[in-house]
Design a protein around this motif. Sequence first.
Motif, short mmCIF file in Angstrom:
data_model
loop_
_atom_site.label_atom_id
_atom_site.label_comp_id
_atom_site.label_asym_id
_atom_site.label_seq_id
_atom_site.Cartn_x
_atom_site.Cartn_y
_atom_site.Cartn_z
N UNK A 31 0.75 -1.32 -0.08
CA UNK A 31 -0.04 0.03 -0.04
C UNK A 31 0.89 1.33 -0.03
N UNK A 32 0.22 2.42 -0.39
CA UNK A 32 1.06 3.75 -0.25
C UNK A 32 1.45 3.79 1.23
N UNK A 33 2.82 4.49 1.48
CA UNK A 33 3.52 4.74 2.48
C UNK A 33 4.07 3.47 3.20
N UNK A 34 3.96 2.28 2.53
CA UNK A 34 4.65 0.98 2.89
C UNK A 34 6.09 1.03 2.57
N UNK A 35 6.74 1.97 1.89
CA UNK A 35 8.21 2.13 1.85
C UNK A 35 8.70 1.67 0.20
#
Length: 353
Positions: A31-35
């Motif tokens: 997901x978004x912001x997962x790296x």
Amino acid sequence: MFLKHLSLQNFRSYKRADFNFSHNTTLVVGPNTSGKTNLVEAIFFLSEGKSSRVEKDENMVRFGEKIARVSCLTDENELEVVIVSSEFTNNASVIKKYLVNGVAKKRTDFIGNLPCVLFSPIDLEIIIGAPIIRRSFLDHILSQTDRDYRLYLVSYEKGLRLRNAVLHKIKETGVKNFRELEYWDELLIKNGEFISKKREKLIGYFNSAQKDVFDFVAFYDKSIISKERLLQYKDAEIGAGVTLVGPHRDDFYVSMFDNLLKTTHDIRFFGSRGQQRLAVLQLKMLELILVKKIMGDSFLILDDIFSELDNDHICHVLEMIGEQQTIITTTHKEFIPKKNLKEMAVIDIGSKK
């Protein structure tokens, strides 16, 4: 050459993480912001010796930590970059070390060991963004493929900083040290002419190469540097306290063809968002072809681009992945056609946090 393993320590959001990659295509899902973008930045860092996202190196060090390490193993070398935050150095500046197989290298000799082409949504800025973004695009390609260009560019940038310091001092004090300026003038002219010729040749390649996705013509807006132009701008430069001519003021722009009027139009102002995306995709495809031709190999990184393209052009992109190692990041596996997905190794980035 292919990337086997990547190791991160105190880099961005990662305390410690290790990744293994397929010889063919690896899909990184999360997901978004997962790296995902941090992972891509780390690979680019090992390729280019600098970040693809920020100017300050210390921003890549995990908050609260002293040192960040990024290393990788290819089938040819072990590469590593170490960043020591300025908070923990005696001279209040970041320390950055480049190593190839454990041996310290200058950045100019470190670049080229991991040639890669990165395509991400922010690359639309190559078309619509500021001139510095387009210059950086040219410099990235030429620095990867030409060691002499790297050396001339470093020398030019250092000379530019010092010449600007002299101009600023003249502006502030009124004491005109023209002899010192003349020394830096000669250095900038020598290095600047070399840089301009290489950039001009690259623009010529863009124009002459076959374009299967989107046809365009690129125009090089060259800021010529010569004794005559420096003399012409001398008073203005003293007034501004900076150098006003030279490759650091270069630009280029992309124009699309108008078959009805038999002319071209700058795609920044007359192209649709979709046409601008296609122009960037075509530029990236040409970059990949050129890097592979000169370096003998390259690998491709596609960072979360499938949400930006329609199905037809997703297919164009996927056609690029069969001839070199490719790393793809996405939020959803569903963006990838099933026939392609079954041939990819998959990393769930969420499990690496």
